[in-house]
Structure formats: C-alpha cells, structure tokens
Design an enzyme around this catalytic site. Structure first.
Site, PDB file in Angstrom:
ATOM      1  N   HIS A   1       3.514  -7.531   7.696  1.00  0.00           N
ATOM      2  CA  HIS A   1       2.100  -7.306   8.025  1.00  0.00           C
ATOM      3  C   HIS A   1       1.999  -6.585   9.375  1.00  0.00           C
ATOM      4  CE1 HIS A   1       0.515 -10.757   5.250  1.00  0.00           C
ATOM      5  NE2 HIS A   1       0.700  -9.627   4.588  1.00  0.00           N
TER       6      HIS A   1
ATOM      7  N   GLU B   1      -1.558  -5.876  -2.921  1.00  0.00           N
ATOM      8  CA  GLU B   1      -1.164  -5.527  -1.557  1.00  0.00           C
ATOM      9  C   GLU B   1       0.075  -4.631  -1.609  1.00  0.00           C
ATOM     10  OE1 GLU B   1      -0.643  -7.839   2.729  1.00  0.00           O
ATOM     11  OE2 GLU B   1      -0.783  -8.990   0.863  1.00  0.00           O
TER      12      GLU B   1
ATOM     13  N   ASP C   1       3.035  -4.548  -0.475  1.00  0.00           N
ATOM     14  CA  ASP C   1       4.384  -5.060  -0.710  1.00  0.00           C
ATOM     15  C   ASP C   1       4.643  -5.377  -2.175  1.00  0.00           C
ATOM     16  OD1 ASP C   1       2.392  -6.985  -0.013  1.00  0.00           O
ATOM     17  OD2 ASP C   1       3.902  -8.543   0.066  1.00  0.00           O
TER      18      ASP C   1
ATOM     19  N   HIS D   1      -3.969 -14.596  -1.493  1.00  0.00           N
ATOM     20  CA  HIS D   1      -4.787 -14.610  -0.285  1.00  0.00           C
ATOM     21  C   HIS D   1      -5.666 -13.361  -0.173  1.00  0.00           C
ATOM     22  CE1 HIS D   1      -2.122 -11.837   2.271  1.00  0.00           C
ATOM     23  NE2 HIS D   1      -1.528 -11.937   1.112  1.00  0.00           N
TER      24      HIS D   1
ATOM     25  N   ASP E   1       1.730 -14.404  -4.443  1.00  0.00           N
ATOM     26  CA  ASP E   1       1.905 -14.939  -3.094  1.00  0.00           C
ATOM     27  C   ASP E   1       1.769 -16.455  -3.039  1.00  0.00           C
ATOM     28  OD1 ASP E   1       2.544 -12.618  -1.782  1.00  0.00           O
ATOM     29  OD2 ASP E   1       0.486 -12.136  -1.231  1.00  0.00           O
TER      30      ASP E   1
ATOM     31  N   TYR F   1       4.800 -20.029   5.805  1.00  0.00           N
ATOM     32  CA  TYR F   1       4.018 -19.096   5.000  1.00  0.00           C
ATOM     33  C   TYR F   1       2.617 -19.648   4.772  1.00  0.00           C
ATOM     34  CZ  TYR F   1       3.275 -15.593   1.335  1.00  0.00           C
ATOM     35  OH  TYR F   1       2.807 -14.552   0.580  1.00  0.00           O
TER      36      TYR F   1
END
Length: 397
Positions: free
Chosen positions: A23, A81, A83, A145, A164, A192
């Site tokens: 991030h 996202e 990744d 998230h 995630d 995490y």
C-alpha cells in the site's frame, strides 16, 4: 506450473519473498507476502483472481504452462485492488472475450483502473456459476475491505475463496497453515486485521454471521494473501469474530517519542508504577520513532489501554507521534482507555494536545495529562511511577 490444492483446484499465485512495503509505504511486510490466484477445473475452467501487475508476464506465462488460455471459460474477480487485478490487462490481451464475473462496484473499479471495455458480468449475493460437479456461489462482502469485495464458495470441495478476508501478508512455499510456522501466521493474521480490517469490524461481524447462517460445510478457506487455511479453517473464523468484538488483551502499551531521553525516562518510570500496581498485566514500551508503525498499531489493537508521550516540540508534539495519531484515528479502535504524558522546557503544550487528540481518535482518557519540566529527577520519576499506579486504578472504574 501451479500447485494442486485439491483434485479440482490449482494454486496459480505468486510468492513474493522480497516484499517489504505494501500500500505504498503504509503497511510493512516483514515476512513478504503472496498473491493467490486459483484455477478451478470442473467441466468448465474458472480462474479466480490474478496477481499484482509487476508479475503479470510471469503469471500469464505460468498459466500457459498449466492450461491453454483459450480453454479458460471465465474469470472471477472477488476484489479488484491492484494487487489482485494487476495481471488482468496482460491476460485479457490474450483472451479478450472471456467473461469477468464481479460485483457492479467491481466493474466500476476495473474500468477506472484499466479503462477497458471487457466482458463484465455483474453478480450479487446468491448468484451462482454451475460447473459439472460443483457450483460457485457468490457472496457480496462490501467494505471487507473495499466496496467491490465478494467471496466465492465452491460446493463439493467446500472451499471459501475469501480474497482479503482471513488473509495475511506472509510468504511460504508450503501454502498451508498446518505446514507453516504457526506463531508467525497467527501474528501476521492479527497484524493484517488490526491494520486493514479493524475499521470495518461491524461489517466483519455481519458477514461472518451471514455465512455461518448459510450452514455451508467448510473444509478450506483460500484467501488471496498468505496461507490457505486447510487445518481447522473454522478457527480463523472464530478468531475474526473475537477481533471484531472490540478486541483487547490484558495489556497496556506505553508509546512515546523522545529527544533527549526525558520522555523515555518518564515512560520507563510509568511502566514501573503499572507493574507495581498490577503484576498480572503485560506492559510494553515502544519508541514510535524507531518501531515499525504497523507493529505499533498491532500492539494498540491488542491493548486494553495505552499511554502516549512526546516532548513538546515547537509548541506541539513530534512528527512520529502525529503520524501515529492519524493512523489510530483512521482505524477507529473502540473501548480502549488512554492517558498522555511528556517532558517540556519552556512550553508544556504536548501532553494536553495529545490528550485532546486521543479523545478525537476514540480513546477514553482516564487521567489528566502528565508533564515534567526538563529532565525528571528522583521526585519526578516517583511522580511518574505514581501516575502509572493511578492509571491502573483508573482502568478499574
């Protein structure tokens, strides 16, 4: 080539041993990470998620070794996202018409990131993708998230592909939780949650209750980072339920920055006082200018109370403490108590300002802020010890 998870499921991900920051510079990954992608073969060939963009050519090349890309019938994107979706442009350049199953928000994000008019199929909770002997069922999980997140459940093999959710930034060649270092996995899973998901604990509780209410048999949880939960996968679900419920342990963490060691001496004396008042509580001291910020936040997550200290600098507090406060405020820790302290010379603004900022961040301050002029002498250290003792008593009220 990929690694077999079951007869029908193959791991096609990338283990990133070199990753140290994620991030941008917001999250430390001391143990590396992995980007987990899965190929399901059951009459139809379904790819679930991809890997981060820097590894797109490697990913597509390895996928070609496993399957003719033209034989891929669909791609499921649980969360988009970078990744997880970063390899999509390289993959879709090879198979541009293959449908991509994702939420409506997921399509918006993919269009915003890559500006491509791919063959999107929007799905919502309860929608299914039938295979030969099993079925993929989609479960929306917004804000776990990102707003686009969903889980995919595979019947037959009884696997929850959770993206995630239930993940950790952790690199391992063995893939599974029962073959990895359990202490490392436990810590990275907690870290995490504390740094990424704590803000969304209400949604976590709701989604876990929803999934449990579906009474689905569960043999494996396959997240998109870290280990696959093969042994007792229900244990990480139980742990998430605990973490989502205003989590705290019998721990007090003292966080401080210091210029000429005056505030450090205060912190150590306060710790002595806490220990004298309650030897059962775990006390940790952390210099926030030297410790990793995400490890600090993990300790705050584990604590029932914290003390935050800084010397007064330019009529305020230190840069390291300011950054930590901003992250604490964003993560919205709940039901944690606090107090502020610090040393000063000609202006003692910092402790009072920290007290105000702690309250703004959702902490309940239970003692007046403590300031010590210049360097604490014997009486000053005794004052700090007493402050620690009184802090313990205030926690009982």
């Amino acid at each position: 080539m990929g690694k077999k998870i079951t007869d029908k499921v193959t791991w096609m991900g990338k283990t990133d041993w070199e990753l140290t920051r994620f991030h941008g510079d917001e999250y430390s990954t001391h143990k590396g990470s992995s980007y987990n992608s899965y190929l399901v073969r059951d009459g139809k060939n379904i790819l679930i998620d991809t890997v981060w963009g820097p590894y797109d050519k490697e990913f597509v090349s390895r996928l070609k070794e496993e399957i003719d890309l033209k034989d891929i019938d669909a791609i499921v994107m649980n969360h988009n996202e970078n990744d997880h979706s970063g390899s999509l442009p390289a993959l879709m350049a090879e198979i541009p018409d293959v449908p991509i199953y994702c939420t409506k928000k997921g399509e918006q994000i993919l269009r915003g990131l890559y500006h491509q008019d791919w063959n999107f199929i929007n799905v919502k909770t309860g929608d299914t993708l039938p295979l030969e002997n099993s079925t993929l069922t989609f479960v929306e999980a917004p804000m776990l998230h990102w707003p686009d997140t969903m889980f995919t459940y595979m019947s037959g093999d009884n696997i929850l592909f959770s993206n995630d959710g239930f993940g950790q930034h952790y690199a391992t060649e063995s893939l599974f939780n029962d073959t990895a270092d359990p202490a490392e996995v436990e810590y990275e899973a907690k870290k995490y949650y504390a740094n990424i998901l704590n803000l969304y604990s209400t949604q976590v509780t709701h989604k876990i209750n929803e999934i449990l209410g579906m009474n689905l048999p569960l043999e494996m949880i396959c997240p998109s980072h870290g280990v696959i939960w093969r042994k007792n996968p229900e244990e990480i679900v139980r742990q998430y339920s605990k973490w989502a419920d205003d989590y705290q342990e019998n721990q007090i963490t003292i966080l401080y920055d210091t210029m000429w060691n005056s505030t450090r001496q205060m912190a150590e004396a306060i710790a002595e006082g806490i220990e004298e008042a309650d030897s059962s509580v775990r006390v940790k001291l952390m210099n926030v200018a030297k410790e990793d910020k995400n490890d600090v936040l993990t300790e705050i997550f584990s604590s029932k109370a914290i003390l935050l200290g800084s010397p007064t600098i330019n009529y305020g507090y230190s840069h390291a403490v300011a950054g930590l406060l901003e992250m604490m405020k964003g993560l919205r820790f709940k039901k944690k108590k606090a107090a502020a302290f610090g040393s000063y010379g000609w202006s003692g603004n910092a402790p009072k300002q920290l007290d105000e900022k702690l309250n703004e961040a959702g902490f309940k301050t239970v003692a007046e802020p403590l300031g010590i002029l210049w360097n604490p002498d014997h009486d000053g250290r005794e004052k700090c010890k007493e402050y620690g003792r009184q802090f313990v008593k205030a926690l009982e009220d």
